[in-house]
Design a protein around this motif. Structure first.
Motif, PDB file in Angstrom:
ATOM      1  N   LYS A   1      45.050  39.400  50.173  1.00 17.39           N
ATOM      2  CA  LYS A   1      44.098  38.941  49.526  1.00 17.39           C
ATOM      3  C   LYS A   1      42.594  39.782  49.899  1.00 17.39           C
TER       4      LYS A   1
ATOM      5  N   LEU B   1      40.299  41.658  48.451  1.00 15.29           N
ATOM      6  CA  LEU B   1      38.549  41.423  47.718  1.00 15.29           C
ATOM      7  C   LEU B   1      37.810  42.369  48.561  1.00 15.29           C
ATOM      8  N   GLU B   2      37.387  42.063  49.854  1.00 14.23           N
ATOM      9  CA  GLU B   2      36.801  43.196  50.846  1.00 14.23           C
ATOM     10  C   GLU B   2      36.917  44.234  50.299  1.00 14.23           C
TER      11      GLU B   2
ATOM     12  N   GLY C   1      39.596  46.414  48.076  1.00 16.29           N
ATOM     13  CA  GLY C   1      40.255  46.197  46.623  1.00 16.29           C
ATOM     14  C   GLY C   1      41.123  47.360  46.926  1.00 16.29           C
TER      15      GLY C   1
ATOM     16  N   THR D   1      45.688  33.999  41.547  1.00 16.55           N
ATOM     17  CA  THR D   1      43.949  35.122  41.691  1.00 16.55           C
ATOM     18  C   THR D   1      43.567  34.698  42.438  1.00 16.55           C
TER      19      THR D   1
ATOM     20  N   TRP E   1      41.607  32.921  46.687  1.00 11.17           N
ATOM     21  CA  TRP E   1      41.896  33.090  47.359  1.00 11.17           C
ATOM     22  C   TRP E   1      41.018  32.372  48.020  1.00 11.17           C
TER      23      TRP E   1
ATOM     24  N   GLY F   1      38.360  30.255  45.694  1.00 13.36           N
ATOM     25  CA  GLY F   1      38.028  31.485  44.979  1.00 13.36           C
ATOM     26  C   GLY F   1      39.167  31.799  43.595  1.00 13.36           C
ATOM     27  N   LYS F   2      38.724  32.526  43.039  1.00 13.25           N
ATOM     28  CA  LYS F   2      39.527  33.293  41.401  1.00 13.25           C
ATOM     29  C   LYS F   2      39.013  35.059  41.501  1.00 13.25           C
ATOM     30  N   ASP F   3      39.554  35.673  42.160  1.00  6.17           N
ATOM     31  CA  ASP F   3      39.320  36.780  41.449  1.00  6.17           C
ATOM     32  C   ASP F   3      40.303  37.957  41.287  1.00  6.17           C
ATOM     33  N   PRO F   4      40.272  38.515  40.189  1.00  5.28           N
ATOM     34  CA  PRO F   4      41.746  39.348  39.667  1.00  5.28           C
ATOM     35  C   PRO F   4      41.561  40.337  40.721  1.00  5.28           C
ATOM     36  N   ARG F   5      41.030  41.203  41.585  1.00  9.36           N
ATOM     37  CA  ARG F   5      41.488  41.915  42.720  1.00  9.36           C
ATOM     38  C   ARG F   5      41.924  41.646  43.760  1.00  9.36           C
ATOM     39  N   VAL F   6      42.375  40.484  43.707  1.00 11.67           N
ATOM     40  CA  VAL F   6      43.209  40.021  44.894  1.00 11.67           C
ATOM     41  C   VAL F   6      44.627  39.777  44.371  1.00 11.67           C
TER      42      VAL F   6
END
Length: 363
Positions: free
Chosen positions: A104, A108-109, A111, A128, A130, A141-146
């Motif tokens: 993840k 995050l960094e 993609g 999501t 990380w 945090g939460k990020d859909p990319r992960v």
């Protein structure tokens, strides 16, 4: 009581489950349009990582066996640099929360899409969320990319998971489902998955404890971990996870074992304020007092029940208490310094969970 107002967002991911499903990994990488995948794992899982890389053939960019608990920022930086150096356009994270968390961090960094191959019951692959630890503090945090693009659940890969690790990893999964049952953004779908996840995991763990090679029990535990992880991915976390993030990030306590110790005490704190969740857990656990039932189950499976036994000093209680109270997560019961300190002290000594005292009401 039926929940009559809610929202539910389904996460866009692909799940494949079954014995031998790992053979479909090259197909999944091709499906993503990727050419070369970097395999991420912990040092203990290097042999498994190498086997996965071998199965990828020409689609393997190599193996990085440096995943660690709580994803130290320096490890994340090395993984990102290695992926760029090798020209990897995807990652395969093999193992538990440490490896998947490292995947993840790369996603995050850079993609890069991640295919997760869980070999424990951590559940991180379904979220999501990380987390990265820097200077003794764990940031989440939460990020859909992960979110992994695909997850391959192969029970065969869990047959070698040590019994003690299996038990604590299973309790880690149960913790996700417990908090999902009283999360402020829960929904009927999440509650159904959470109750079934708790039921399946707590039925599977005694069988795994008795025989780690029991394929049916291993499949049931992995099924439960999928459900529990999915509930974590669909809701926000509460006091239990805040406590474990603080204990892990600050004191570097073992992740799954910390969840195992803290869960009965956090649940005892919240049960009186979350009657619907307590009722669901009573059904799943066949017990009037879910918190005490989980504490008893941990003892019967030789799991740790004391933060002191995990390496925490009594002098650490107040700093952890401050960290939790100063930045609390949403929680059904009040989070006060007094109540958190009381909870932590009981978890530190290893005594049975103590229900949160209710304030006396005036006549």
């Amino acid at each position: 009581m039926i929940q009559t107002s809610f929202s539910y967002d389904a996460l866009p991911m692909r799940v494949r489950f079954g014995s031998g499903v790992i053979a479909s990994l090259p197909e999944e990488i091709a499906r993503l349009g990727a050419r070369r995948a970097l395999v991420l794992c912990s040092p203990e899982q290097r042999d498994t990582g190498e086997a996965i890389a071998g199965a990828l053939g020409d689609r393997s960019a190599g193996v990085l066996a440096e995943a660690r608990m709580h994803v130290p920022v320096e490890v994340a930086a090395r993984a990102r640099a290695r992926a760029a150096e090798l020209g990897a356009d995807a990652c395969v994270a093999v193992g538990g929360g440490s490896a998947i968390g490292l995947g993840k961090a790369v996603a995050l960094e850079h993609g890069l899409p991640v295919v997760a191959v869980p070999t424990t019951y951590a559940g991180s692959e379904m979220t999501t969320v990380w987390g990265i630890t820097e200077n003794g503090r764990k940031r989440t945090g939460k990020d859909p990319r992960v979110l992994p693009a695909a997850v391959l659940y192969d029970p065969d890969l869990t047959l070698g998971l040590p019994i003690a690790m299996s038990v604590t990893s299973g309790f880690n999964a149960v913790a996700h489902a417990v908090e999902a049952l009283y999360a402020p953004d829960r929904s009927p779908v999440v509650s159904l998955m959470a109750e079934e996840g708790v039921r399946a995991m707590t039925e599977a763990l005694p069988a795994v404890f008795a025989d780690g090679g029991d394929a049916d029990a291993r499949a049931k535990a992995l099924y439960a971990s999928w459900l529990c992880g999915a509930t974590l991915g669909a809701t926000t976390m509460s006091l239990h996870h805040k406590l474990c993030h603080a204990l892990g990030g600050t004191l570097d306590l073992p992740h799954a074992a910390t969840h195992t110790v803290v869960l009965p005490h956090a649940l005892a704190h919240n049960q009186p304020a979350a009657p619907d969740a307590a009722e669901a857990l009573s059904r799943a656990l066949h017990a009037d007092d879910p918190a005490r039932r989980l504490w008893d189950l941990a003892g019967s499976l030789d799991a740790p029940r004391s933060l002191r036994d995990l390496g925490m000093s009594e002098s650490d209680i107040d700093p952890i208490c401050d960290e939790v109270v100063n930045a609390p997560y949403a929680n059904p019961a009040p989070v006060t310094r007094e109540s958190v300190r009381r909870l932590l002290h009981t978890a530190w000594t290893g005594d049975p969970p103590r229900p949160r005292p209710l304030k006396a009401t005036r006549p």
